[in-house]
Design a protein around this motif. Structure first.
Motif, PDB file in Angstrom:
ATOM      1  N   ALA A  29      16.342   6.621  17.076  1.00  0.00           N
ATOM      2  CA  ALA A  29      17.797   6.634  17.105  1.00  0.00           C
ATOM      3  C   ALA A  29      18.347   6.549  18.517  1.00  0.00           C
ATOM      4  CB  ALA A  29      18.314   7.895  16.415  1.00  0.00           C
ATOM      5  N   SER A  30      17.504   6.721  19.536  1.00  0.00           N
ATOM      6  CA  SER A  30      17.956   6.710  20.912  1.00  0.00           C
ATOM      7  C   SER A  30      18.265   5.292  21.370  1.00  0.00           C
ATOM      8  CB  SER A  30      16.885   7.312  21.824  1.00  0.00           C
ATOM      9  OG  SER A  30      16.615   8.656  21.462  1.00  0.00           O
ATOM     10  N   PRO A  31      19.339   5.122  22.151  1.00  0.00           N
ATOM     11  CA  PRO A  31      19.645   3.798  22.699  1.00  0.00           C
ATOM     12  C   PRO A  31      18.525   3.310  23.614  1.00  0.00           C
ATOM     13  CG  PRO A  31      21.541   5.256  22.854  1.00  0.00           C
ATOM     14  CD  PRO A  31      20.378   6.109  22.462  1.00  0.00           C
ATOM     15  N   VAL A  32      18.370   2.006  23.680  1.00  0.00           N
ATOM     16  CA  VAL A  32      17.386   1.366  24.542  1.00  0.00           C
ATOM     17  C   VAL A  32      18.109   0.808  25.763  1.00  0.00           C
ATOM     18  CG1 VAL A  32      15.742  -0.550  24.716  1.00  0.00           C
ATOM     19  CG2 VAL A  32      15.880   0.786  22.614  1.00  0.00           C
ATOM     20  N   ASN A  33      17.494   0.942  26.931  1.00  0.00           N
ATOM     21  CA  ASN A  33      18.043   0.397  28.169  1.00  0.00           C
ATOM     22  C   ASN A  33      16.980  -0.474  28.812  1.00  0.00           C
ATOM     23  OD1 ASN A  33      18.894  -0.097  30.844  1.00  0.00           O
ATOM     24  ND2 ASN A  33      20.014   1.836  30.944  1.00  0.00           N
ATOM     25  N   VAL A  34      17.225  -1.779  28.840  1.00  0.00           N
ATOM     26  CA  VAL A  34      16.307  -2.712  29.483  1.00  0.00           C
ATOM     27  C   VAL A  34      17.072  -3.461  30.568  1.00  0.00           C
ATOM     28  CG1 VAL A  34      14.757  -4.681  29.205  1.00  0.00           C
ATOM     29  CG2 VAL A  34      14.947  -2.990  27.374  1.00  0.00           C
ATOM     30  N   GLY A  35      16.780  -3.145  31.805  1.00  0.00           N
ATOM     31  CA  GLY A  35      17.413  -3.819  32.926  1.00  0.00           C
ATOM     32  C   GLY A  35      18.898  -3.579  33.052  1.00  0.00           C
ATOM     33  N   GLY A  36      19.394  -2.484  32.471  1.00  0.00           N
ATOM     34  CA  GLY A  36      20.821  -2.190  32.517  1.00  0.00           C
ATOM     35  C   GLY A  36      21.569  -2.583  31.259  1.00  0.00           C
ATOM     36  N   VAL A  37      20.922  -3.329  30.359  1.00  0.00           N
ATOM     37  CA  VAL A  37      21.530  -3.696  29.077  1.00  0.00           C
ATOM     38  C   VAL A  37      21.157  -2.627  28.057  1.00  0.00           C
ATOM     39  CG1 VAL A  37      21.654  -5.412  27.237  1.00  0.00           C
ATOM     40  CG2 VAL A  37      21.395  -6.148  29.617  1.00  0.00           C
ATOM     41  N   VAL A  38      22.160  -2.008  27.448  1.00  0.00           N
ATOM     42  CA  VAL A  38      21.960  -0.859  26.571  1.00  0.00           C
ATOM     43  C   VAL A  38      22.399  -1.206  25.144  1.00  0.00           C
ATOM     44  CG1 VAL A  38      22.551   1.564  26.145  1.00  0.00           C
ATOM     45  CG2 VAL A  38      22.369   0.705  28.498  1.00  0.00           C
ATOM     46  N   TRP A  39      21.540  -0.886  24.193  1.00  0.00           N
ATOM     47  CA  TRP A  39      21.901  -1.073  22.784  1.00  0.00           C
ATOM     48  C   TRP A  39      21.107  -0.104  21.918  1.00  0.00           C
ATOM     49  CZ3 TRP A  39      18.057  -3.770  25.041  1.00  0.00           C
ATOM     50  CH2 TRP A  39      16.900  -4.023  24.308  1.00  0.00           C
ATOM     51  N   ASP A  40      21.554   0.079  20.687  1.00  0.00           N
ATOM     52  CA  ASP A  40      20.927   1.011  19.755  1.00  0.00           C
ATOM     53  C   ASP A  40      20.212   0.224  18.651  1.00  0.00           C
ATOM     54  OD1 ASP A  40      20.152   3.007  18.059  1.00  0.00           O
ATOM     55  OD2 ASP A  40      22.167   3.817  17.713  1.00  0.00           O
ATOM     56  N   PRO A  41      18.870   0.247  18.617  1.00  0.00           N
ATOM     57  CA  PRO A  41      18.140  -0.453  17.559  1.00  0.00           C
ATOM     58  C   PRO A  41      18.456   0.061  16.165  1.00  0.00           C
ATOM     59  CG  PRO A  41      16.672   0.087  19.376  1.00  0.00           C
ATOM     60  CD  PRO A  41      17.961   0.833  19.613  1.00  0.00           C
ATOM     61  N   ASP A  42      19.043   1.257  16.088  1.00  0.00           N
ATOM     62  CA  ASP A  42      19.401   1.844  14.803  1.00  0.00           C
ATOM     63  C   ASP A  42      20.807   1.455  14.361  1.00  0.00           C
ATOM     64  OD1 ASP A  42      17.591   3.165  13.259  1.00  0.00           O
ATOM     65  OD2 ASP A  42      18.390   5.165  13.631  1.00  0.00           O
ATOM     66  N   SER A  43      21.475   0.626  15.158  1.00  0.00           N
ATOM     67  CA  SER A  43      22.837   0.218  14.835  1.00  0.00           C
ATOM     68  C   SER A  43      22.878  -0.588  13.543  1.00  0.00           C
ATOM     69  CB  SER A  43      23.420  -0.627  15.975  1.00  0.00           C
ATOM     70  OG  SER A  43      24.580  -1.308  15.574  1.00  0.00           O
ATOM     71  N   PHE A  44      23.959  -0.453  12.811  1.00  0.00           N
ATOM     72  CA  PHE A  44      24.161  -1.241  11.591  1.00  0.00           C
ATOM     73  C   PHE A  44      24.082  -2.739  11.884  1.00  0.00           C
ATOM     74  CE2 PHE A  44      27.114  -3.596   8.850  1.00  0.00           C
ATOM     75  CZ  PHE A  44      26.617  -3.274   7.592  1.00  0.00           C
ATOM     76  N   PHE A  45      24.498  -3.160  13.081  1.00  0.00           N
ATOM     77  CA  PHE A  45      24.557  -4.572  13.437  1.00  0.00           C
ATOM     78  C   PHE A  45      23.291  -5.095  14.109  1.00  0.00           C
ATOM     79  CE2 PHE A  45      29.001  -3.179  13.370  1.00  0.00           C
ATOM     80  CZ  PHE A  45      29.568  -4.154  12.572  1.00  0.00           C
ATOM     81  N   ASP A  46      22.337  -4.219  14.360  1.00  0.00           N
ATOM     82  CA  ASP A  46      21.171  -4.626  15.145  1.00  0.00           C
ATOM     83  C   ASP A  46      20.366  -5.743  14.470  1.00  0.00           C
ATOM     84  OD1 ASP A  46      19.476  -3.979  17.512  1.00  0.00           O
ATOM     85  OD2 ASP A  46      17.994  -3.653  15.931  1.00  0.00           O
ATOM     86  N   PHE A  47      19.989  -6.816  15.167  1.00  0.00           N
ATOM     87  CA  PHE A  47      20.472  -7.128  16.499  1.00  0.00           C
ATOM     88  C   PHE A  47      21.399  -8.331  16.397  1.00  0.00           C
ATOM     89  CE2 PHE A  47      20.200  -9.449  20.498  1.00  0.00           C
ATOM     90  CZ  PHE A  47      20.420  -8.454  21.430  1.00  0.00           C
ATOM     91  N   THR A  48      22.633  -8.212  16.882  1.00  0.00           N
ATOM     92  CA  THR A  48      23.552  -9.340  16.864  1.00  0.00           C
ATOM     93  C   THR A  48      24.235  -9.444  18.219  1.00  0.00           C
ATOM     94  OG1 THR A  48      25.371  -7.966  16.035  1.00  0.00           O
ATOM     95  CG2 THR A  48      24.033  -9.110  14.394  1.00  0.00           C
ATOM     96  N   SER A  49      24.467 -10.660  18.668  1.00  0.00           N
ATOM     97  CA  SER A  49      25.219 -10.856  19.906  1.00  0.00           C
ATOM     98  C   SER A  49      26.084 -12.095  19.784  1.00  0.00           C
ATOM     99  CB  SER A  49      24.277 -10.993  21.108  1.00  0.00           C
ATOM    100  OG  SER A  49      23.508 -12.182  21.027  1.00  0.00           O
ATOM    101  N   ASN A  50      27.195 -12.086  20.494  1.00  0.00           N
ATOM    102  CA  ASN A  50      28.145 -13.191  20.514  1.00  0.00           C
ATOM    103  C   ASN A  50      28.296 -13.675  21.952  1.00  0.00           C
ATOM    104  OD1 ASN A  50      29.617 -10.667  18.850  1.00  0.00           O
ATOM    105  ND2 ASN A  50      28.991 -12.432  17.644  1.00  0.00           N
ATOM    106  N   SER A  51      28.578 -14.953  22.124  1.00  0.00           N
ATOM    107  CA  SER A  51      28.678 -15.475  23.484  1.00  0.00           C
ATOM    108  C   SER A  51      29.602 -16.681  23.551  1.00  0.00           C
ATOM    109  CB  SER A  51      27.296 -15.876  24.001  1.00  0.00           C
ATOM    110  OG  SER A  51      26.813 -17.007  23.292  1.00  0.00           O
ATOM    111  N   ASN A  52      30.059 -16.974  24.780  1.00  0.00           N
ATOM    112  CA  ASN A  52      30.761 -18.205  25.094  1.00  0.00           C
ATOM    113  C   ASN A  52      29.823 -19.116  25.864  1.00  0.00           C
ATOM    114  OD1 ASN A  52      33.160 -17.179  23.979  1.00  0.00           O
ATOM    115  ND2 ASN A  52      33.741 -16.233  25.920  1.00  0.00           N
ATOM    116  N   LEU A  53      29.992 -20.431  25.728  1.00  0.00           N
ATOM    117  CA  LEU A  53      29.101 -21.348  26.437  1.00  0.00           C
ATOM    118  C   LEU A  53      29.819 -22.635  26.811  1.00  0.00           C
ATOM    119  CD1 LEU A  53      28.255 -23.863  24.353  1.00  0.00           C
ATOM    120  CD2 LEU A  53      26.851 -22.083  23.323  1.00  0.00           C
ATOM    121  N   VAL A  54      29.210 -23.356  27.757  1.00  0.00           N
ATOM    122  CA  VAL A  54      29.596 -24.723  28.073  1.00  0.00           C
ATOM    123  C   VAL A  54      28.323 -25.552  28.037  1.00  0.00           C
ATOM    124  CG1 VAL A  54      31.663 -24.202  29.410  1.00  0.00           C
ATOM    125  CG2 VAL A  54      29.445 -24.233  30.551  1.00  0.00           C
TER     126      VAL A  54
END
Length: 262
Positions: free
Chosen positions: A21-46
């Protein structure tokens, strides 16, 4: 189960549950593997334009290519914004390339495109503010945070193995616009151990989808003509230390059992 074994088992489960249940921190990026949304990310691109030249042959017009490339910025992760998943002020950016057009099926004013190959590298950066007008601001993070390669699967539409299947509502003469998607395999980076799960379609690690359309004012200084979004999803696992804690709990359980049997 005797009392000693039961207590050890309860302790192991308690420790492992709290670790997961503990958040994960890899290189300063923090997220919770136990999150309901795990793993999802959104982005902008060109990204670059993929039109054929005036004679219908790829690569014969200025600044027109048959291999997709570009870069972007992750704006959301597991339903949180950048200030939450990068609390130290970092940015999670990415660069992609090598997605080569292998099949074009005309469809009215649009087309269906099939790509082969391709890769994506994610970077963590805390020194330079990201700008969609400058590719260097997306790739100055040094060692990739996560490296992925395209996972090719058979496409019934194109009759070949593809890494992206894209449907364009508008295609040609600089008006590319549409949707696409594909699969990715984790191959390296600091966060590789958190995402190399083989849990997605066909044993891939990540699934992605994208949308794109022309930039109204033309090309960026980097010569990229399209803008859009990309969404990535998969499953992440806790840090290795969580697994170690669970192992220690199980060792304690085994020890208690042996002592009871003597």
């Amino acid at each position: 189960m005797n009392k000693a074994i039961f207590s050890a088992a309860a302790l192991a489960l308690s420790l492992s549950a709290s670790a997961i249940a503990s958040p994960v921190n890899v290189g300063g990026v923090v997220w919770d593997p136990d999150s309901f949304f795990d793993f999802t990310s959104n982005s902008n691109l060109v990204e670059d334009l993929l039109d054929a030249g005036a004679d219908g042959v790829f690569g014969t017009a200025d600044d027109v290519v048959d291999t997709l490339s570009g870069f972007g910025l992750v704006t959301g992760l597991n339903g949180t914004n950048q200030s939450t998943f990068c609390p130290s002020g970092c940015e999670l950016t990415f660069e992609f390339g090598g997605f080569e057009i292998a099949s074009v099926i005309p469809d009215g004013g649009g087309a269906r495109l099939g790509f082969t190959g391709g890769w994506i590298n994610f970077y963590v950066d805390s020194s330079t503010a990201y700008s969609a007008l400058d590719k260097s601001t997306a790739v100055d993070g040094g060692t990739p945070w996560l490296s992925l390669q395209a996972h090719e699967t058979f496409s019934g539409i194109h009759g070949i193995m593809t890494s992206i299947d894209a449907t364009l509502s508008s295609y040609g003469a600089g008006t590319d616009a549409g949707l696409g998607g594909g699969l990715l395999d984790v191959v390296g980076g600091a966060a590789m151990g958190n995402f190399d799960t083989d849990t997605q379609t066909d044993g891939a690690d990540w699934v992605f989808s994208t949308s794109f359309q022309p930039i109204p004012s033309g090309a960026t200084p980097d010569g990229l003509e399209l803008f859009g979004t990309a969404d990535f999803r998969g499953s992440s696992i806790p840090e290795p230390s969580s697994i170690a804690i669970l192992g220690l709990g199980l060792l304690g359980l085994a020890g208690a059992s042996r002592r009871r049997q003597k």
